[in-house]
Structures are given as structure tokens and as C-alpha cells.
Design a protein around this motif. Structure first.
Motif, short mmCIF file in Angstrom:
data_model
loop_
_atom_site.label_atom_id
_atom_site.label_comp_id
_atom_site.label_asym_id
_atom_site.label_seq_id
_atom_site.Cartn_x
_atom_site.Cartn_y
_atom_site.Cartn_z
N LEU A 215 -8.97 1.19 7.19
CA LEU A 215 -9.62 1.96 8.25
C LEU A 215 -10.18 3.25 7.63
O LEU A 215 -9.47 3.95 6.91
CB LEU A 215 -8.61 2.28 9.35
CG LEU A 215 -8.05 1.06 10.10
CD1 LEU A 215 -6.93 1.47 11.05
CD2 LEU A 215 -9.14 0.32 10.88
N LEU B 246 -8.19 6.46 7.51
CA LEU B 246 -7.01 6.42 6.65
C LEU B 246 -7.41 6.40 5.18
O LEU B 246 -6.81 7.08 4.35
CB LEU B 246 -6.14 5.21 6.99
CG LEU B 246 -5.62 5.14 8.42
CD1 LEU B 246 -4.62 4.00 8.56
CD2 LEU B 246 -4.98 6.43 8.84
N ASN C 19 -3.39 0.81 5.77
CA ASN C 19 -3.35 0.82 7.24
C ASN C 19 -1.92 0.87 7.76
O ASN C 19 -1.65 1.48 8.80
CB ASN C 19 -4.06 -0.41 7.80
CG ASN C 19 -5.55 -0.39 7.52
OD1 ASN C 19 -6.11 0.64 7.14
ND2 ASN C 19 -6.21 -1.52 7.68
N ILE C 20 -1.00 0.26 7.06
CA ILE C 20 0.39 0.25 7.50
C ILE C 20 1.07 1.58 7.21
O ILE C 20 1.77 2.13 8.06
CB ILE C 20 1.16 -0.90 6.82
CG1 ILE C 20 0.65 -2.25 7.34
CG2 ILE C 20 2.67 -0.77 7.06
CD1 ILE C 20 1.16 -3.45 6.56
N PHE C 21 0.85 2.15 6.01
CA PHE C 21 1.65 3.31 5.58
C PHE C 21 0.94 4.64 5.69
O PHE C 21 1.59 5.67 5.65
CB PHE C 21 2.12 3.12 4.13
CG PHE C 21 3.18 2.08 3.98
CD1 PHE C 21 4.47 2.35 4.35
CD2 PHE C 21 2.88 0.82 3.50
CE1 PHE C 21 5.46 1.40 4.22
CE2 PHE C 21 3.86 -0.15 3.36
CZ PHE C 21 5.16 0.14 3.73
N ASN C 22 -0.40 4.65 5.78
CA ASN C 22 -1.11 5.92 5.76
C ASN C 22 -0.55 6.80 4.65
O ASN C 22 -0.08 7.92 4.89
CB ASN C 22 -0.93 6.58 7.14
CG ASN C 22 -1.67 7.89 7.29
OD1 ASN C 22 -2.52 8.24 6.48
ND2 ASN C 22 -1.33 8.64 8.32
N PRO C 23 -0.58 6.31 3.41
CA PRO C 23 0.09 7.05 2.32
C PRO C 23 -0.77 8.18 1.79
O PRO C 23 -1.97 8.25 2.06
CB PRO C 23 0.27 5.97 1.25
CG PRO C 23 -0.90 5.06 1.44
CD PRO C 23 -1.20 5.06 2.92
N ASN D 23 4.35 10.31 0.30
CA ASN D 23 4.35 8.88 0.61
C ASN D 23 3.39 8.16 -0.34
O ASN D 23 2.20 8.46 -0.35
CB ASN D 23 3.89 8.65 2.06
CG ASN D 23 4.83 9.30 3.07
OD1 ASN D 23 6.02 8.99 3.10
ND2 ASN D 23 4.32 10.22 3.87
N GLY E 222 1.55 3.06 10.51
CA GLY E 222 1.91 2.01 11.45
C GLY E 222 0.74 1.44 12.21
O GLY E 222 0.89 0.96 13.33
N PHE F 160 -11.65 -3.06 3.91
CA PHE F 160 -10.30 -3.46 4.32
C PHE F 160 -9.39 -2.33 4.78
O PHE F 160 -8.29 -2.60 5.23
CB PHE F 160 -9.62 -4.24 3.21
CG PHE F 160 -10.25 -5.56 2.92
CD1 PHE F 160 -10.23 -6.56 3.88
CD2 PHE F 160 -10.87 -5.82 1.71
CE1 PHE F 160 -10.81 -7.80 3.64
CE2 PHE F 160 -11.46 -7.06 1.46
CZ PHE F 160 -11.43 -8.05 2.43
N GLN G 292 -13.31 -4.60 10.83
CA GLN G 292 -12.77 -5.50 9.81
C GLN G 292 -12.75 -6.92 10.35
O GLN G 292 -13.00 -7.15 11.53
CB GLN G 292 -11.33 -5.08 9.45
CG GLN G 292 -11.24 -3.77 8.71
CD GLN G 292 -9.81 -3.28 8.50
OE1 GLN G 292 -9.63 -2.20 7.99
NE2 GLN G 292 -8.80 -4.04 8.91
N ASN H 129 -4.55 -3.31 3.60
CA ASN H 129 -3.46 -3.53 4.56
C ASN H 129 -2.38 -2.47 4.40
O ASN H 129 -1.88 -1.92 5.39
CB ASN H 129 -2.82 -4.91 4.35
CG ASN H 129 -3.56 -6.01 5.08
OD1 ASN H 129 -4.54 -5.76 5.79
ND2 ASN H 129 -3.11 -7.23 4.91
N LEU H 130 -2.01 -2.21 3.16
CA LEU H 130 -0.91 -1.26 2.92
C LEU H 130 -1.31 0.16 3.30
O LEU H 130 -0.49 0.93 3.78
CB LEU H 130 -0.46 -1.37 1.46
CG LEU H 130 0.15 -2.74 1.14
CD1 LEU H 130 0.27 -2.94 -0.36
CD2 LEU H 130 1.50 -2.93 1.83
#
Lengths: 320, 320
Positions: free
Chosen positions: A288, A291, A254-258, A132, B161, A286, B179, A251-252
């Protein structure tokens, strides 16, 4: 001599073309201005011109060209080759595939440039073998590409990954898209140029003044020169842009945990050594912590060739 | 009598349990307080108590229970059943799977509650047969679930997510996560409660005052009552929360270009008729028109049972 591939990066200002060999090496390059303001036919002529020049360089070997592929800005149906809409080019529901295949009788494939940049880094660059990956490409605007579960994610209507229009401040500066406070309205070269102009208008001295015409967008190389000269306007403006680059990147994450975030595009290509440490510093604010600690933050390793290599990946994929 | 399934929704304040039959109907329900502050053993006792009560209701049919599955808040390894971390429960690297399987000798599965809510809506609810879906669940916090390419997307470390911690204003109010300006710091019940308290402190009159103790979070039903009474504080505070709900939802539409966004959770369950039209109105400001027009914006159809049905989907999936 073995198979050859022609790969193109069609941008709003320039067209890059390259011939690649069976071992994935670039053997020739050609570069032309796009002249987007001169209309569809002129752009077609210039794209065909780039391909012609590459073929001329190849000489007798041009019979070995397996396919041509291109990345271009906009919403593109990569199955039919239709360009549904392109923000900086006069294309709407336009089928470049037909034009090129009629001209050369060689299979032609096309995809969104940011998606192809991501694909290039994933197949041939720094993001190889990651499951990912989020790709963020900072240039005139901000483009995005997503590898999710080992696959390029484009959404159902070929337009996922409009990461540049993620809102970072609901009451922030207006973006070209009509929203306020978009990622792109803070961290792209358009935004950086707007901030430099604002400081010049306030009467501040900066070496960047000489690099700006009335309507121009600042060049990454000019930014690099100003940063190296420790120009205070350049330092402040870039610091602010990188702060918001971190907000969007966080943000990305936090959203994707890539597994990885790849940062590329002209600004990173010129200023990576300056941008990356600051970005990592601000990211702590920004993303977490749990993550962030599991996410590699990497700079593009292919640089300006990322889209070229993404186009190569598309050809190899279609050939099965 | 056919196969039976026990499905649980383990929350920070209450545990919902249900028995489902082969035709996916809920045949019994049990509800208990979690008493999260009384420690791990008490919570275990209460979870086991819910399962015991459901079995007692089943009587002789309890032999037909195929499996038990639960949704719970936090970062959960859904392969091993280990709860890595849970924000509102005293669990850290805790294996609930072992506890339940030792007690009942029946296979037990567990997953993140927002992910299971999304899975429930996708298998049994409003999002059935959609390829790409974003789920936003508004309660005490904001949870998210993602269906991408017809599959639940959890990222590599089971924590994708975290939509609630997408920053909408870099200088916005502090969030519990440290944050500033998170989605959750604007549009969750925690944020709504904070705004109501601020208005009460300013001396404004509101029917909501009677519904708030010193430390409590406002209940969705109290908000519904106040909105129906046209309480001006409730109307203003909800309007602001829905504005930011639209900002967050718009970002996710721009990033994912999904077929559908599903909105659920307690606030939507109580106030859906009020929230949905306002949300759609504000979304025009925050989602790119071309993407918004192709995205269905839907309210959860399973409501409070979404996680229960997600747990059922997990069992069916494991059973192949």
C-alpha cells in the motif's frame, strides 16, 4: 588481550566459525563442510572441529573465551538450547548445548539462523536503532526474522517468522512443505533452479546449464555470472523470482508497517545490485503506497556474517 | 452509583453507542445511522447525538462519566486522536478528539476499530490471557488486529495489521486498493457480493437476488438465510470465500505462530456455526501442521460488542 567470543553459523552445507574480540571485530575465521548426510555424530565432530581450530589459532588466548554461540536452521528453544526440529539436518529434539558444553566447559547458546541474521543486522548492521524490522533472507529457502517493538519476535513455540511459507498463489507450484504457491516456492534458489531446469528441458540455451548437476541447487555466484553475461534465461527467471520477492515483501509491509525491510542471504549477497532496483520497482504493485513510502527497503550490510554477528548479540545479551 | 464509561463503534454505515458501568456491564445502548455521504458536520452531529442520548438515559448520573472512547475505521494516531485517513468516511487529518472534548468537556480517546475489536476480545473476550493473538474481522472489508508479546501492535505509523491487503493470488481479482488478489478481494462481503452478482448475471437462480439492490453489499443475515435454505449459489460462493479465508488465516499462522486466531465481524456473527468448521477444514491446507496444531482457532465471543469493549479497555488503560 581482553575477552573473546566464538560465533558459528551452522548450515545444511557448511559451518562458518569466527572468533570475535571485545571491539566486535572478527579476528579469525574457519569454514568446514557440514556433511549433513553422514549423521549426527559426524556433524558434532565437525562443529567441535571448527571450534578446536579457532582455539588453536588463539593459542594461549583461548582462556579468554567467554562463550560460544551458534545459529542453525530449524525450530530451536533458545532457552534450553534444544533443537526441536531442523529441516536440512538430522536433528530432532536434540540438545547441542549439552554436547558443546560437555566438550569445552564454556557456556554455549543457540538460536534459529534467520532470527540471528535479523538480530545481527539490528545490533551491528543496516537495521540499527529501528523499532520494527522485517528481515527476509533468500538462499536455498527463504528465512525470516522479525524485530517488533525493539525485540526479536519468536512466538510462543520459537517458530514465528516462517515467512517463506506465506502463500502468494493458492494454486501456485508445490512447495517442499506440501502447500502450494509459498513465497519460498517462487523466490528461493530452489524455485529459481526449478525454473532454470524447466527452460533447459524446453531446449533453451543458457550458460547456466554448465553450473547444474543432476540434483544440485544453482549457486548465487553462477546466477551473477549469467546475469552479467545477459543470459536471457537467467534474466527471465530472475525477473520472475524478484516479482514474487516483491509480492511477499509487499505483504509483510502491509501486515507489519515496519520501519525497515532488510533483504539478505546468498542471492542478495551476490546479486544485490541487480535485485534491489527491480524489487523496489515491483514493490509499488504489492505494498500500500502509504505504508511503502514510510518503509526503508535495505540490503543486509553484514552479508555472510549476519548470523555470526547475531550469535555475538546473543552472547552479549545473555551476559547482560 | 459509581463510574460510567461511554463507548462508541463508529462505522461507515452506523454508529453504536453504549454506557458501561464499573463492573464492565453495558447498561444502555443507542444506535444511529452514520450518513457518511452527508459530510463531516452531519457525522459530527450524529456522533454527538448518540452521546447526548446516552447521557439523557443516564439522567443525573451523567456527572459520573469518566471518559468517552471510540473505535473508527482508518489510520488513527491514538496518542493525538487525529484520524489521518479513513477509507469509508470523509475524514483526513481530522481531529475528532478536539470536537468531542470541546462539546462535552470529558476526556475522549479514539483508535482503529479492528485494533479495538482485537483489544476487546483480548481484555474481555475469548482471547483473554493469550500472549500472541491474530484477530481477523470479516465484514464489508477485512480488518485485522495483532496482540504481540501481550501488547497491541500498531507499527510506528499506526497502520500495522492491514491484513486485508495481504495478497493471496498475485493475478487474482482487483481490490479497491488497486492491488490484485488481496485477502479482502476474496473473503470480504464486497468479494462475496461480487461473486453472487456474477452468478446472477450468468442466469443462475438464487434467493439472494431479492436481497441485492443495484449498489448494495449483501447483508450477513441474508447470507445466513440463503445458507439455511441450502441455496446452491450461496453455498458455492461462501465455500469459495471460506477457502480464501483459510488461505489468509494460514499465512498469518505461519508468520506469527500465535497462541490464538480470533475470527469476528458481521459474517462470523451471523454465520459462525457454518464458517468455523469449514475454515478449520481448509486451514489444514494452508498452515504448517506443527504451527496449526498449537494454535487455537476461535470465534469472537463479544460479537458486535467487541469494539465497544475495546474502547472500554482503552479508557481503563489511559486511566492507568
Amino acid at each position: 588481550m581482553g575477552k573473546k567470543y566464538i560465533c558459528l553459523d551452522i548450515g545444511g552445507t557448511k559451518i562458518l566459525g569466527a572468533v570475535l574480540d571485545e571491539k566486535d571485530n572478527i579476528v579469525f575465521r574457519v569454514k568446514k563442510k557440514t556433511k549433513a548426510n553422514k549423521g549426527i555424530e559426524e556433524i558434532e565432530k565437525r562443529i567441535i572441529g571448527v571450534i578446536d581450530e579457532l582455539m588453536k589459532e588463539l593459542g594461549a588466548d583461548k582462556k579468554e573465551i567467554e562463550a560460544i554461540a551458534a545459529g542453525a536452521p530449524g525450530v530451536i528453544n533458545d532457552e534450553t538450547g534444544e533443537i526441536i526440529y531442523a529441516p536440512n539436518l538430522p536433528w530432532e529434539n536434540y540438545n547441542l548445548k549439552k554436547v558443546i558444553e560437555n566438550e569445552f566447559d564454556i557456556p554455549f547458546y543457540i538460536g534459529n539462523d534467520a532470527n540471528l541474521g535479523m538480530l545481527g543486522e539490528w545490533k551491528y548492521g543496516v537495521a540499527a536503532n529501528r523499532e520494527n524490522v522485517v528481515g527476509i533472507f533468500v538462499g536455498t529457502g527463504i528465512g525470516g526474522g522479525l524485530i517488533l517493538n525493539n525485540k526479536l519476535f519468536t512466538g510462543k513455540r520459537y517458530d514465528a517468522g516462517e515467512l517463506g511459507h506465506m502463500v502468494l498463489n493458492t494454486e501456485g507450484p508445490y512447495c517442499n512443505c506440501g502447500q502450494r504457491g509459498c513465497f519460498e516456492a517462487y523466490a528461493s534458489k530452489v524455485a529459481i533452479t526449478r525454473e532454470i531446469r524447466a527452460q533447459i528441458q524446453r531446449g533453451r540455451k543458457t550458460v547456466l546449464k554448465d553450473f547444474l548437476d543432476e540434483d544440485s541447487i544453482i549457486k548465487s555466484k553462477a546466477l551473477k555470472y549469467a546475469i552479467e553475461a545477459e543470459d536471457s534465461v537467467a534474466l527471465e527467471v530472475m525477473d520472475n523470482a524478484i516479482y514474487y520477492l516483491a509480492a511477499g515483501t509487499g505483504n509483510l509491509i502491509n501486515i507489519f508497517n515496519p520501519d525497515m525491510v532488510v533483504l539478505g542471504g546468498g542471492v542478495l549477497e551476490s546479486l544485490g545490485d541487480y535485485v534491489m532496483p527491480l524489487l523496489k520497482k515491483y514493490l509499488k504493485r504489492f505494498a500500500l503506497p502509504a505504508l511503502l513510502s514510510g518503509t526503508e527497503i535495505a540490503q543486509s550490510s553484514l552479508g555472510d556474517d549476519a548470523i555470526i554477528y547475531g550469535a555475538l548479540a546473543v552472547i552479549k545479551d545473555k551476559k547482560g
